[in-house]
Design a protein around this motif. Structure first.
Motif, PDB file in Angstrom:
ATOM      1  N   ILE A  44      15.186  11.213 -14.369  1.00 30.61           N
ATOM      2  CA  ILE A  44      15.601  12.619 -14.299  1.00 30.61           C
ATOM      3  C   ILE A  44      15.181  13.226 -12.957  1.00 30.61           C
ATOM      4  O   ILE A  44      14.036  13.094 -12.543  1.00 30.61           O
ATOM      5  N   GLY A  45      16.119  13.870 -12.310  1.00 32.27           N
ATOM      6  CA  GLY A  45      15.815  14.482 -11.015  1.00 32.27           C
ATOM      7  C   GLY A  45      15.654  13.468  -9.906  1.00 32.27           C
ATOM      8  O   GLY A  45      14.862  13.672  -8.981  1.00 32.27           O
ATOM      9  N   SER A  46      16.416  12.389  -9.967  1.00 34.27           N
ATOM     10  CA  SER A  46      16.302  11.328  -8.965  1.00 34.27           C
ATOM     11  C   SER A  46      16.730  11.792  -7.582  1.00 34.27           C
ATOM     12  O   SER A  46      17.680  12.580  -7.446  1.00 34.27           O
ATOM     13  N   SER A  51      10.836  13.705 -11.808  1.00 33.27           N
ATOM     14  CA  SER A  51      10.186  13.410 -13.085  1.00 33.27           C
ATOM     15  C   SER A  51       9.132  12.317 -12.931  1.00 33.27           C
ATOM     16  O   SER A  51       8.081  12.359 -13.582  1.00 33.27           O
ATOM     17  N   GLN A  52       9.389  11.346 -12.058  1.00 32.90           N
ATOM     18  CA  GLN A  52       8.416  10.273 -11.865  1.00 32.90           C
ATOM     19  C   GLN A  52       7.128  10.802 -11.237  1.00 32.90           C
ATOM     20  O   GLN A  52       6.030  10.505 -11.712  1.00 32.90           O
ATOM     21  N   ILE A  53       7.246  11.588 -10.193  1.00 32.46           N
ATOM     22  CA  ILE A  53       6.024  12.076  -9.544  1.00 32.46           C
ATOM     23  C   ILE A  53       5.307  13.093 -10.426  1.00 32.46           C
ATOM     24  O   ILE A  53       4.067  13.098 -10.509  1.00 32.46           O
ATOM     25  N   LEU A  54       6.045  13.928 -11.144  1.00 35.94           N
ATOM     26  CA  LEU A  54       5.413  14.905 -12.029  1.00 35.94           C
ATOM     27  C   LEU A  54       4.649  14.207 -13.146  1.00 35.94           C
ATOM     28  O   LEU A  54       3.488  14.537 -13.430  1.00 35.94           O
ATOM     29  N   GLY A  55       5.284  13.218 -13.773  1.00 31.02           N
ATOM     30  CA  GLY A  55       4.622  12.480 -14.848  1.00 31.02           C
ATOM     31  C   GLY A  55       3.400  11.737 -14.346  1.00 31.02           C
ATOM     32  O   GLY A  55       2.321  11.775 -14.959  1.00 31.02           O
ATOM     33  N   ASN A  56       3.535  11.057 -13.213  1.00 27.20           N
ATOM     34  CA  ASN A  56       2.415  10.298 -12.659  1.00 27.20           C
ATOM     35  C   ASN A  56       1.238  11.193 -12.299  1.00 27.20           C
ATOM     36  O   ASN A  56       0.080  10.886 -12.612  1.00 27.20           O
ATOM     37  N   LEU A  57       1.511  12.304 -11.649  1.00 31.17           N
ATOM     38  CA  LEU A  57       0.415  13.156 -11.181  1.00 31.17           C
ATOM     39  C   LEU A  57      -0.254  13.917 -12.320  1.00 31.17           C
ATOM     40  O   LEU A  57      -1.455  14.205 -12.254  1.00 31.17           O
ATOM     41  N   LEU A  58       0.481  14.235 -13.373  1.00 26.10           N
ATOM     42  CA  LEU A  58      -0.143  14.846 -14.539  1.00 26.10           C
ATOM     43  C   LEU A  58      -1.156  13.896 -15.169  1.00 26.10           C
ATOM     44  O   LEU A  58      -2.283  14.279 -15.494  1.00 26.10           O
ATOM     45  N   LEU A  75       0.824  -1.211   0.000  1.00 26.51           N
ATOM     46  CA  LEU A  75       0.000   0.000   0.000  1.00 26.51           C
ATOM     47  C   LEU A  75       0.857   1.259   0.000  1.00 26.51           C
ATOM     48  O   LEU A  75       0.639   2.175  -0.803  1.00 26.51           O
ATOM     49  N   SER A  76       1.843   1.297   0.883  1.00 27.44           N
ATOM     50  CA  SER A  76       2.644   2.520   1.020  1.00 27.44           C
ATOM     51  C   SER A  76       3.473   2.826  -0.228  1.00 27.44           C
ATOM     52  O   SER A  76       3.658   3.991  -0.590  1.00 27.44           O
ATOM     53  N   ALA A  77       3.945   1.775  -0.905  1.00 33.77           N
ATOM     54  CA  ALA A  77       4.835   1.979  -2.056  1.00 33.77           C
ATOM     55  C   ALA A  77       4.171   2.745  -3.185  1.00 33.77           C
ATOM     56  O   ALA A  77       4.845   3.452  -3.943  1.00 33.77           O
ATOM     57  N   MET A  78       2.836   2.617  -3.309  1.00 32.50           N
ATOM     58  CA  MET A  78       2.170   3.283  -4.432  1.00 32.50           C
ATOM     59  C   MET A  78       2.035   4.789  -4.224  1.00 32.50           C
ATOM     60  O   MET A  78       1.599   5.510  -5.127  1.00 32.50           O
ATOM     61  N   PHE A  79       2.434   5.281  -3.049  1.00 28.67           N
ATOM     62  CA  PHE A  79       2.384   6.714  -2.784  1.00 28.67           C
ATOM     63  C   PHE A  79       3.775   7.328  -2.650  1.00 28.67           C
ATOM     64  O   PHE A  79       3.918   8.496  -2.267  1.00 28.67           O
ATOM     65  N   LEU A  80       4.818   6.551  -2.973  1.00 32.22           N
ATOM     66  CA  LEU A  80       6.197   7.031  -2.902  1.00 32.22           C
ATOM     67  C   LEU A  80       6.783   7.112  -4.307  1.00 32.22           C
ATOM     68  O   LEU A  80       6.368   6.372  -5.204  1.00 32.22           O
ATOM     69  N   HIS A  81       7.747   8.002  -4.503  1.00 31.57           N
ATOM     70  CA  HIS A  81       8.367   8.179  -5.811  1.00 31.57           C
ATOM     71  C   HIS A  81       9.863   8.402  -5.662  1.00 31.57           C
ATOM     72  O   HIS A  81      10.322   8.920  -4.646  1.00 31.57           O
ATOM     73  N   SER A  82      10.593   8.017  -6.704  1.00 36.70           N
ATOM     74  CA  SER A  82      12.055   8.065  -6.617  1.00 36.70           C
ATOM     75  C   SER A  82      12.670   9.290  -7.275  1.00 36.70           C
ATOM     76  O   SER A  82      13.869   9.510  -7.164  1.00 36.70           O
ATOM     77  N   SER A  83      11.875  10.083  -7.991  1.00 33.46           N
ATOM     78  CA  SER A  83      12.440  11.241  -8.691  1.00 33.46           C
ATOM     79  C   SER A  83      11.370  12.296  -8.927  1.00 33.46           C
ATOM     80  O   SER A  83      10.164  12.016  -8.878  1.00 33.46           O
TER      81      SER A  83
END
Length: 241
Positions: A198-200, A91-98, A81-89
């Motif tokens: 990018i941006g890790s 660019s990953q969180i920006l892409g996912n949330l867009l 459950l927790s892993a799906m709300f964490l991000h490593s960079s």
């Protein structure tokens, strides 16, 4: 290629979608704080999905008579459950949330608030389980909302296959607005993940080995299609089922 909106009118405010976006942002800011303190690696190892850890505690629980072993299974499984709300960079969180912002509101509109909440969590959990089953001895953690968002995209395309997506093409300091079919972004979703490094953040151990997430996210896409059809509350006239 940056998606910014679709042409589907919403019947209700996507409060659950906003809730998920808010949680992801808040936890990413917490990760940045942990990075500065030098504590991020341990945090990711504990709260990310580490297949070897899950496999080990499950094996102990199944092979022994110790009831406490099942408590350990429960604790370690919380990482699904927790892993799906964490991000490593960044660019990953920006892409996912867009993608979540653009496509999630349409799916929430079709499913309703409560069912969308359940849909998102189930898809994220099942995608995490598939990642564990794919490589049960892997000691590298998986993190990110990628699997759940792949499911959201699948559900969106099932219900709005002819939707048009407003997007912009960034060219240095110039942004060109365009309108593209929703199905294009199914392809673009997988292409853009190449740039998620990018941006890790500074995590000592590796995260998200590329060879496994790609095809498991494909399974997430299929899960989204199946569950959306089973859970639909309002079927739009554009739906292909």
């Amino acid at each position: 290629m940056i998606p910014i909106a679709d042409n589907i009118a919403s019947l209700r405010k996507p409060i659950i979608n906003y809730f998920f976006i808010g949680i992801n942002i808040a936890l990413f800011l917490w990760e940045v704080k942990l990075e500065v303190a030098g504590e991020l690696t341990n945090f990711i190892q504990h709260w990310g999905i580490v297949p070897a850890h899950l496999s080990a505690v499950m094996s102990d629980a199944l092979s022994g008579d110790n009831p406490a072993a099942w408590f350990a299974v429960l604790i370690v499984s919380s990482s699904l459950l927790s892993a799906m709300f964490l991000h490593s960079s960044f660019s990953q969180i920006l892409g996912n949330l867009l993608f979540l912002f653009v496509f999630g509101k349409g799916v929430e509109n079709v499913l309703g608030h409560r069912r969308y909440l359940i849909f998102y969590l189930i898809c994220g959990l099942l995608t995490g389980i598939v990642q564990v089953l794919a490589e049960p001895t892997l000691s590298v953690p998986f993190i990110g909302a990628n699997g759940a968002i792949a499911s959201v995209i699948g559900a969106y395309l099932l219900n709005f296959p002819k939707a048009k997506i407003d997007a912009i093409i960034p060219l240095i300091v110039v942004f060109i607005p365009i309108k593209l079919p929703a199905f294009f972004f199914l392809f673009w979703w997988f292409v853009q993940q190449v740039f998620y490094g990018i941006g890790s953040l500074k995590i000592s151990s590796a995260v998200n080995p590329v060879n496994i997430p790609y095809w498991t996210h494909g399974i997430g896409l299929a899960l989204g299609v199946i569950l959306a059809r089973l859970m639909v509350k309002y079927k739009p006239s554009t739906a292909i089922y």
